[in-house]
Scaffold this motif. Structure first.
Motif, PDB file in Angstrom:
ATOM      1  N   THR A 189       0.826  -1.198   0.000  1.00  0.00           N
ATOM      2  CA  THR A 189       0.000   0.000   0.000  1.00  0.00           C
ATOM      3  C   THR A 189       0.860   1.248   0.000  1.00  0.00           C
ATOM      4  OG1 THR A 189      -1.726  -1.170   1.219  1.00  0.00           O
ATOM      5  CG2 THR A 189      -1.839   1.225   1.204  1.00  0.00           C
ATOM      6  N   ALA A 190       1.880   1.304   0.866  1.00  0.00           N
ATOM      7  CA  ALA A 190       2.753   2.467   0.951  1.00  0.00           C
ATOM      8  C   ALA A 190       3.500   2.680  -0.361  1.00  0.00           C
ATOM      9  CB  ALA A 190       3.740   2.296   2.104  1.00  0.00           C
ATOM     10  N   GLN A 191       3.968   1.585  -0.952  1.00  0.00           N
ATOM     11  CA  GLN A 191       4.703   1.704  -2.214  1.00  0.00           C
ATOM     12  C   GLN A 191       3.792   2.185  -3.331  1.00  0.00           C
ATOM     13  OE1 GLN A 191       6.512  -2.105  -2.893  1.00  0.00           O
ATOM     14  NE2 GLN A 191       7.911  -1.930  -1.148  1.00  0.00           N
ATOM     15  N   GLU A 192       2.579   1.661  -3.359  1.00  0.00           N
ATOM     16  CA  GLU A 192       1.636   2.105  -4.391  1.00  0.00           C
ATOM     17  C   GLU A 192       1.305   3.576  -4.228  1.00  0.00           C
ATOM     18  OE1 GLU A 192      -1.689  -0.463  -4.001  1.00  0.00           O
ATOM     19  OE2 GLU A 192      -0.784  -2.112  -5.136  1.00  0.00           O
ATOM     20  N   ALA A 193       1.132   4.018  -2.978  1.00  0.00           N
ATOM     21  CA  ALA A 193       0.828   5.421  -2.724  1.00  0.00           C
ATOM     22  C   ALA A 193       1.974   6.312  -3.173  1.00  0.00           C
ATOM     23  CB  ALA A 193       0.533   5.640  -1.244  1.00  0.00           C
ATOM     24  N   GLU A 194       3.207   5.870  -2.890  1.00  0.00           N
ATOM     25  CA  GLU A 194       4.372   6.654  -3.302  1.00  0.00           C
ATOM     26  C   GLU A 194       4.481   6.707  -4.820  1.00  0.00           C
ATOM     27  OE1 GLU A 194       9.105   7.113  -2.225  1.00  0.00           O
ATOM     28  OE2 GLU A 194       7.959   5.410  -1.472  1.00  0.00           O
ATOM     29  N   GLN A 195       4.202   5.585  -5.472  1.00  0.00           N
ATOM     30  CA  GLN A 195       4.248   5.567  -6.936  1.00  0.00           C
ATOM     31  C   GLN A 195       3.188   6.493  -7.532  1.00  0.00           C
ATOM     32  OE1 GLN A 195       6.496   4.200  -8.991  1.00  0.00           O
ATOM     33  NE2 GLN A 195       7.590   3.724  -7.091  1.00  0.00           N
ATOM     34  N   ARG A 196       2.007   6.545  -6.899  1.00  0.00           N
ATOM     35  CA  ARG A 196       0.961   7.453  -7.384  1.00  0.00           C
ATOM     36  C   ARG A 196       1.401   8.909  -7.247  1.00  0.00           C
ATOM     37  NH1 ARG A 196      -2.549   3.838  -4.648  1.00  0.00           N
ATOM     38  NH2 ARG A 196      -2.701   5.285  -2.888  1.00  0.00           N
ATOM     39  N   THR A 197       2.066   9.205  -6.138  1.00  0.00           N
ATOM     40  CA  THR A 197       2.543  10.573  -5.934  1.00  0.00           C
ATOM     41  C   THR A 197       3.600  10.931  -6.970  1.00  0.00           C
ATOM     42  OG1 THR A 197       2.130  10.417  -3.555  1.00  0.00           O
ATOM     43  CG2 THR A 197       3.616  12.150  -4.282  1.00  0.00           C
ATOM     44  N   ILE A 198       4.535  10.017  -7.206  1.00  0.00           N
ATOM     45  CA  ILE A 198       5.587  10.268  -8.198  1.00  0.00           C
ATOM     46  C   ILE A 198       4.984  10.440  -9.587  1.00  0.00           C
ATOM     47  CG2 ILE A 198       7.553   9.211  -9.385  1.00  0.00           C
ATOM     48  CD1 ILE A 198       8.333   7.970  -6.680  1.00  0.00           C
ATOM     49  N   GLN A 199       4.001   9.606  -9.926  1.00  0.00           N
ATOM     50  CA  GLN A 199       3.358   9.724 -11.230  1.00  0.00           C
ATOM     51  C   GLN A 199       2.630  11.068 -11.348  1.00  0.00           C
ATOM     52  OE1 GLN A 199       3.688   7.605 -13.942  1.00  0.00           O
ATOM     53  NE2 GLN A 199       2.778   9.435 -14.889  1.00  0.00           N
ATOM     54  N   SER A 200       2.025  11.506 -10.256  1.00  0.00           N
ATOM     55  CA  SER A 200       1.350  12.801 -10.269  1.00  0.00           C
ATOM     56  C   SER A 200       2.344  13.926 -10.527  1.00  0.00           C
ATOM     57  CB  SER A 200       0.633  13.040  -8.935  1.00  0.00           C
ATOM     58  OG  SER A 200      -0.405  12.114  -8.744  1.00  0.00           O
ATOM     59  N   ILE A 201       3.535  13.806  -9.939  1.00  0.00           N
ATOM     60  CA  ILE A 201       4.568  14.819 -10.169  1.00  0.00           C
ATOM     61  C   ILE A 201       5.037  14.772 -11.619  1.00  0.00           C
ATOM     62  CG2 ILE A 201       6.914  15.518  -9.557  1.00  0.00           C
ATOM     63  CD1 ILE A 201       6.337  14.558  -6.717  1.00  0.00           C
ATOM     64  N   LEU A 202       5.227  13.566 -12.138  1.00  0.00           N
ATOM     65  CA  LEU A 202       5.653  13.433 -13.534  1.00  0.00           C
ATOM     66  C   LEU A 202       4.616  14.025 -14.491  1.00  0.00           C
ATOM     67  CD1 LEU A 202       7.129   9.818 -13.464  1.00  0.00           C
ATOM     68  CD2 LEU A 202       8.407  11.932 -13.844  1.00  0.00           C
ATOM     69  N   ASP A 203       3.349  13.964 -14.090  1.00  0.00           N
ATOM     70  CA  ASP A 203       2.289  14.513 -14.938  1.00  0.00           C
ATOM     71  C   ASP A 203       2.313  16.038 -14.991  1.00  0.00           C
ATOM     72  OD1 ASP A 203       1.401  11.975 -15.500  1.00  0.00           O
ATOM     73  OD2 ASP A 203      -0.191  11.996 -13.995  1.00  0.00           O
ATOM     74  N   GLN A 204       3.016  16.656 -14.037  1.00  0.00           N
ATOM     75  CA  GLN A 204       3.107  18.123 -14.035  1.00  0.00           C
ATOM     76  C   GLN A 204       4.244  18.545 -14.963  1.00  0.00           C
ATOM     77  OE1 GLN A 204       0.548  19.502 -12.135  1.00  0.00           O
ATOM     78  NE2 GLN A 204       0.167  17.303 -12.011  1.00  0.00           N
ATOM     79  N   GLU A 205       4.066  18.352 -16.244  1.00  0.00           N
ATOM     80  CA  GLU A 205       5.115  18.641 -17.220  1.00  0.00           C
ATOM     81  C   GLU A 205       5.521  20.109 -17.177  1.00  0.00           C
ATOM     82  OE1 GLU A 205       4.010  17.330 -21.067  1.00  0.00           O
ATOM     83  OE2 GLU A 205       3.900  15.215 -20.512  1.00  0.00           O
TER      84      GLU A 205
END
Length: 317
Positions: A73-89
Protein backbone atom coordinates in the motif's frame (compact mmCIF):
# COMPACT_ATOMS: atom_id res chain seq x y z
CA UNK A 1 -38.20 44.16 77.70
CA UNK A 2 -34.81 45.03 76.06
CA UNK A 3 -31.79 42.87 76.82
CA UNK A 4 -28.91 44.55 78.54
CA UNK A 5 -25.93 45.24 76.31
CA UNK A 6 -23.18 42.58 76.27
CA UNK A 7 -20.00 43.48 78.00
CA UNK A 8 -17.26 44.64 75.61
CA UNK A 9 -15.07 41.68 76.58
CA UNK A 10 -17.70 39.20 75.39
CA UNK A 11 -18.18 41.08 72.12
CA UNK A 12 -14.43 41.14 71.54
CA UNK A 13 -14.17 37.43 72.33
CA UNK A 14 -16.97 36.56 69.88
CA UNK A 15 -15.34 38.68 67.18
CA UNK A 16 -12.06 36.83 67.64
CA UNK A 17 -13.85 33.50 67.48
CA UNK A 18 -15.58 34.53 64.23
CA UNK A 19 -12.29 35.77 62.79
CA UNK A 20 -10.63 32.46 63.60
CA UNK A 21 -13.51 30.57 61.97
CA UNK A 22 -13.28 32.80 58.88
CA UNK A 23 -9.53 32.22 58.68
CA UNK A 24 -10.09 28.48 59.01
CA UNK A 25 -12.75 28.57 56.27
CA UNK A 26 -10.46 30.67 54.07
CA UNK A 27 -7.68 28.12 54.46
CA UNK A 28 -10.08 25.31 53.56
CA UNK A 29 -11.29 27.23 50.49
CA UNK A 30 -7.69 27.87 49.38
CA UNK A 31 -6.90 24.19 49.96
CA UNK A 32 -9.87 23.14 47.82
CA UNK A 33 -8.90 25.68 45.13
CA UNK A 34 -5.41 24.21 45.05
CA UNK A 35 -6.88 20.71 44.73
CA UNK A 36 -9.15 21.84 41.91
CA UNK A 37 -6.23 23.44 40.06
CA UNK A 38 -4.16 20.29 40.55
CA UNK A 39 -6.99 18.05 39.32
CA UNK A 40 -7.53 20.29 36.28
CA UNK A 41 -3.83 20.09 35.44
CA UNK A 42 -4.02 16.31 35.79
CA UNK A 43 -7.08 16.22 33.50
CA UNK A 44 -5.24 18.39 30.95
CA UNK A 45 -2.21 16.10 31.12
CA UNK A 46 -4.43 13.04 30.61
CA UNK A 47 -6.16 14.74 27.64
CA UNK A 48 -2.76 15.57 26.13
CA UNK A 49 -1.61 11.99 26.65
CA UNK A 50 -4.79 10.66 25.02
CA UNK A 51 -4.26 12.85 21.96
CA UNK A 52 -0.62 11.77 21.70
CA UNK A 53 -1.58 8.12 22.10
CA UNK A 54 -4.26 8.45 19.44
CA UNK A 55 -1.70 9.83 17.00
CA UNK A 56 0.85 7.16 17.93
CA UNK A 57 -1.80 4.43 17.70
CA UNK A 58 -2.72 5.61 14.22
CA UNK A 59 0.93 5.50 13.21
CA UNK A 60 1.29 2.03 14.76
CA UNK A 61 -1.72 0.62 12.91
CA UNK A 62 -0.53 2.24 9.69
CA UNK A 63 2.93 0.72 10.09
CA UNK A 64 1.49 -2.66 11.07
CA UNK A 65 -0.78 -2.66 8.05
CA UNK A 66 2.14 -1.77 5.82
CA UNK A 67 4.19 -4.65 7.20
CA UNK A 68 1.26 -7.04 6.87
CA UNK A 69 0.83 -6.06 3.25
CA UNK A 70 4.58 -6.18 2.57
CA UNK A 71 4.49 -2.38 2.24
CA UNK A 72 2.45 -2.73 -0.95
CA UNK A 73 0.00 0.00 0.00
CA UNK A 74 2.75 2.47 0.95
CA UNK A 75 4.70 1.70 -2.21
CA UNK A 76 1.64 2.10 -4.39
CA UNK A 77 0.83 5.42 -2.72
CA UNK A 78 4.37 6.65 -3.30
CA UNK A 79 4.25 5.57 -6.94
CA UNK A 80 0.96 7.45 -7.38
CA UNK A 81 2.54 10.57 -5.93
CA UNK A 82 5.59 10.27 -8.20
CA UNK A 83 3.36 9.72 -11.23
CA UNK A 84 1.35 12.80 -10.27
CA UNK A 85 4.57 14.82 -10.17
CA UNK A 86 5.65 13.43 -13.53
CA UNK A 87 2.29 14.51 -14.94
CA UNK A 88 3.11 18.12 -14.04
CA UNK A 89 5.12 18.64 -17.22
CA UNK A 90 7.33 21.69 -17.58
CA UNK A 91 7.82 21.93 -13.80
CA UNK A 92 11.12 21.59 -11.94
CA UNK A 93 9.68 18.75 -9.86
CA UNK A 94 8.76 16.76 -12.97
CA UNK A 95 12.23 17.23 -14.46
CA UNK A 96 14.02 16.12 -11.28
CA UNK A 97 11.60 13.23 -10.86
CA UNK A 98 12.15 12.14 -14.45
CA UNK A 99 15.91 12.16 -13.92
CA UNK A 100 15.56 10.02 -10.80
CA UNK A 101 13.19 7.54 -12.46
CA UNK A 102 14.71 7.17 -15.92
CA UNK A 103 18.37 8.02 -15.35
CA UNK A 104 18.80 7.07 -11.70
CA UNK A 105 22.36 5.74 -11.91
CA UNK A 106 23.82 8.77 -13.70
CA UNK A 107 21.62 11.25 -11.84
CA UNK A 108 22.73 9.96 -8.43
CA UNK A 109 26.30 10.98 -9.25
CA UNK A 110 25.43 14.59 -10.10
CA UNK A 111 26.31 17.09 -7.31
CA UNK A 112 23.13 19.01 -8.09
CA UNK A 113 20.96 15.92 -7.64
CA UNK A 114 22.78 14.78 -4.49
CA UNK A 115 21.80 18.00 -2.70
CA UNK A 116 18.10 17.60 -3.48
CA UNK A 117 16.46 15.70 -0.65
CA UNK A 118 13.13 15.33 -2.46
CA UNK A 119 9.79 17.07 -2.77
CA UNK A 120 7.46 18.21 -0.01
CA UNK A 121 4.83 15.72 -1.22
CA UNK A 122 7.15 12.75 -0.76
CA UNK A 123 8.97 13.62 2.46
CA UNK A 124 6.09 13.06 4.87
CA UNK A 125 3.22 10.66 5.39
CA UNK A 126 -0.22 11.16 6.90
CA UNK A 127 -2.08 8.07 8.09
CA UNK A 128 -5.55 9.43 7.39
CA UNK A 129 -6.29 9.80 3.67
CA UNK A 130 -8.86 12.52 4.27
CA UNK A 131 -6.42 14.60 6.32
CA UNK A 132 -3.74 13.93 3.73
CA UNK A 133 -5.81 15.51 0.97
CA UNK A 134 -6.88 18.36 3.25
CA UNK A 135 -3.30 19.31 4.13
CA UNK A 136 -2.35 19.09 0.45
CA UNK A 137 -5.14 21.55 -0.37
CA UNK A 138 -4.04 23.81 2.49
CA UNK A 139 -0.45 23.95 1.21
CA UNK A 140 -1.36 24.28 -2.46
CA UNK A 141 0.21 22.81 -5.58
CA UNK A 142 3.37 24.96 -5.66
CA UNK A 143 4.36 24.02 -2.11
CA UNK A 144 3.48 20.35 -2.60
CA UNK A 145 5.82 19.97 -5.59
CA UNK A 146 8.50 22.27 -4.16
CA UNK A 147 12.07 20.97 -4.22
CA UNK A 148 13.80 20.55 -0.87
CA UNK A 149 17.56 21.14 -0.81
CA UNK A 150 19.89 20.38 2.05
CA UNK A 151 22.16 23.44 1.73
CA UNK A 152 22.27 26.85 0.09
CA UNK A 153 24.97 25.52 -2.26
CA UNK A 154 22.34 23.13 -3.62
CA UNK A 155 19.92 25.99 -4.23
CA UNK A 156 22.63 28.06 -5.94
CA UNK A 157 23.47 25.12 -8.18
CA UNK A 158 19.92 24.92 -9.51
CA UNK A 159 20.16 28.16 -11.44
CA UNK A 160 22.99 30.31 -12.83
CA UNK A 161 22.87 33.86 -14.22
CA UNK A 162 25.01 35.93 -16.58
CA UNK A 163 26.34 39.41 -15.78
CA UNK A 164 23.00 40.95 -16.79
CA UNK A 165 21.02 38.70 -14.46
CA UNK A 166 19.65 36.58 -17.29
CA UNK A 167 19.21 32.87 -16.54
CA UNK A 168 21.88 30.65 -18.08
CA UNK A 169 19.76 27.98 -19.77
CA UNK A 170 22.78 25.73 -20.31
CA UNK A 171 23.51 25.08 -16.64
CA UNK A 172 21.76 23.94 -13.48
CA UNK A 173 18.28 22.52 -13.74
CA UNK A 174 17.77 24.23 -17.09
CA UNK A 175 20.71 22.27 -18.45
CA UNK A 176 19.09 19.09 -17.13
CA UNK A 177 15.93 20.00 -19.02
CA UNK A 178 17.84 20.10 -22.27
CA UNK A 179 19.43 16.73 -21.54
CA UNK A 180 16.00 15.06 -21.33
CA UNK A 181 14.45 17.06 -24.15
CA UNK A 182 12.23 19.19 -21.90
CA UNK A 183 12.03 22.83 -20.98
CA UNK A 184 11.06 24.57 -17.77
CA UNK A 185 8.03 26.86 -17.80
CA UNK A 186 7.71 29.58 -15.16
CA UNK A 187 8.90 29.82 -11.60
CA UNK A 188 9.36 27.00 -9.10
CA UNK A 189 9.62 26.87 -5.32
CA UNK A 190 12.68 25.57 -3.48
CA UNK A 191 13.12 25.12 0.28
CA UNK A 192 16.62 25.17 1.73
CA UNK A 193 16.74 23.32 5.06
CA UNK A 194 19.73 25.16 6.47
CA UNK A 195 18.16 28.55 5.69
CA UNK A 196 14.80 27.81 7.31
CA UNK A 197 14.33 29.26 10.78
CA UNK A 198 13.89 26.16 12.95
CA UNK A 199 11.33 25.62 15.69
CA UNK A 200 12.65 27.42 18.78
CA UNK A 201 10.98 25.18 21.35
CA UNK A 202 11.78 21.71 22.61
CA UNK A 203 11.52 18.37 20.84
CA UNK A 204 10.27 15.23 22.56
CA UNK A 205 13.51 13.27 22.58
CA UNK A 206 11.72 10.19 23.97
CA UNK A 207 9.48 10.07 20.91
CA UNK A 208 10.95 8.10 17.98
CA UNK A 209 9.22 10.59 15.66
CA UNK A 210 10.78 13.57 17.49
CA UNK A 211 7.49 15.47 17.66
CA UNK A 212 7.54 19.08 18.75
CA UNK A 213 6.43 20.02 22.25
CA UNK A 214 3.63 22.51 21.56
CA UNK A 215 1.22 24.10 23.99
CA UNK A 216 -2.30 23.01 23.17
CA UNK A 217 -5.09 25.60 23.07
CA UNK A 218 -6.96 25.95 26.37
CA UNK A 219 -10.37 27.34 27.21
CA UNK A 220 -10.67 29.66 30.26
CA UNK A 221 -11.48 26.60 32.39
CA UNK A 222 -8.21 24.93 31.32
CA UNK A 223 -9.68 22.22 29.08
CA UNK A 224 -8.94 21.70 25.38
CA UNK A 225 -11.60 23.06 23.00
CA UNK A 226 -14.07 20.41 21.75
CA UNK A 227 -12.99 18.64 18.57
CA UNK A 228 -9.31 19.56 18.84
CA UNK A 229 -7.22 16.68 17.43
CA UNK A 230 -3.72 18.08 17.49
CA UNK A 231 -1.21 20.12 15.48
CA UNK A 232 -0.67 19.30 11.80
CA UNK A 233 3.13 19.47 12.13
CA UNK A 234 3.03 16.59 14.63
CA UNK A 235 0.63 14.51 12.51
CA UNK A 236 3.26 14.10 9.79
CA UNK A 237 4.93 10.70 9.94
CA UNK A 238 8.58 10.59 8.87
CA UNK A 239 10.38 7.52 7.58
CA UNK A 240 13.53 6.45 9.41
CA UNK A 241 15.73 7.75 6.59
CA UNK A 242 14.08 11.16 6.74
CA UNK A 243 14.24 11.22 10.55
CA UNK A 244 18.01 10.91 10.33
CA UNK A 245 18.25 13.86 7.95
CA UNK A 246 19.59 16.74 10.05
CA UNK A 247 20.97 20.16 9.25
CA UNK A 248 24.47 21.18 10.33
CA UNK A 249 22.92 22.69 13.46
CA UNK A 250 21.19 19.38 14.28
CA UNK A 251 17.60 20.21 13.30
CA UNK A 252 15.38 17.67 11.54
CA UNK A 253 12.73 17.92 8.86
CA UNK A 254 9.91 18.42 11.37
CA UNK A 255 11.64 21.36 13.06
CA UNK A 256 12.58 23.03 9.78
CA UNK A 257 10.56 22.17 6.67
CA UNK A 258 7.26 21.07 8.16
CA UNK A 259 7.25 23.66 10.93
CA UNK A 260 7.91 26.33 8.28
CA UNK A 261 4.93 25.03 6.27
CA UNK A 262 2.45 24.42 9.09
CA UNK A 263 3.70 26.30 12.17
CA UNK A 264 0.94 25.87 14.84
CA UNK A 265 -1.79 24.87 12.37
CA UNK A 266 -4.52 23.20 14.44
CA UNK A 267 -6.62 20.22 13.33
CA UNK A 268 -10.27 19.87 14.43
CA UNK A 269 -13.06 17.41 13.73
CA UNK A 270 -15.58 19.89 12.28
CA UNK A 271 -15.97 23.44 10.98
CA UNK A 272 -18.22 24.14 13.96
CA UNK A 273 -15.34 23.19 16.28
CA UNK A 274 -13.11 25.72 14.51
CA UNK A 275 -15.73 28.43 14.89
CA UNK A 276 -16.03 27.80 18.61
CA UNK A 277 -12.26 27.82 19.06
CA UNK A 278 -11.56 30.97 16.99
CA UNK A 279 -10.16 33.02 19.91
CA UNK A 280 -7.60 30.26 20.51
CA UNK A 281 -6.37 29.97 16.90
CA UNK A 282 -3.41 32.09 15.79
CA UNK A 283 -1.78 30.14 12.94
CA UNK A 284 -4.82 28.76 11.14
CA UNK A 285 -6.82 25.55 11.41
CA UNK A 286 -8.31 22.77 9.30
CA UNK A 287 -11.16 20.37 10.04
CA UNK A 288 -11.77 16.84 8.82
CA UNK A 289 -15.05 17.91 7.20
CA UNK A 290 -13.17 20.28 4.86
CA UNK A 291 -12.90 23.52 6.82
CA UNK A 292 -9.81 25.67 6.23
CA UNK A 293 -8.95 28.79 8.22
CA UNK A 294 -5.81 30.54 6.97
CA UNK A 295 -3.35 32.21 9.38
CA UNK A 296 -4.45 35.63 8.11
CA UNK A 297 -7.97 34.92 9.37
CA UNK A 298 -9.57 34.19 5.99
CA UNK A 299 -11.84 31.18 5.54
CA UNK A 300 -11.87 28.91 2.48
CA UNK A 301 -15.57 28.35 1.79
CA UNK A 302 -17.49 26.23 -0.71
CA UNK A 303 -16.98 22.60 -1.75
CA UNK A 304 -13.62 20.92 -1.55
CA UNK A 305 -11.48 20.78 -4.66
CA UNK A 306 -11.72 17.48 -6.50
CA UNK A 307 -9.20 18.02 -9.29
CA UNK A 308 -7.13 14.91 -10.10
CA UNK A 309 -3.95 16.97 -9.67
CA UNK A 310 -4.72 17.89 -6.08
CA UNK A 311 -5.91 14.42 -5.15
CA UNK A 312 -2.75 12.77 -6.43
CA UNK A 313 -0.36 15.31 -4.97
CA UNK A 314 -0.99 14.40 -1.37
CA UNK A 315 1.16 13.10 1.43
CA UNK A 316 1.80 9.41 1.11
CA UNK A 317 -0.72 7.64 3.27
Amino acid sequence: MALPPLPSQIVEFNCKVMEEKLKSLDLKVNHHDDNIRFLKSEINAIEDACIDLAIELGNYHSSAAAVANNDTTAQEAEQRTIQSILDQEKTAAAIICQMNVRYHESASKMPLMKNILGFVATLGKVNDDNLSRLLAEYLGRDNMIALVCKTSDGVNGLEKYDKDGIIDKSSGIHGLCRSVGKFLDGRFTVFCLENLRPFSGDVNIDDPQRRLILHRPRLPGGECPPGFLGFAVNMIHLDRAHLSCLTASGHGLRETLFYSLFSHLQVYKTRADIQRALPLINDGAVSLDGGILKPNGSFCLGDRLHSPTLIKLNFIN
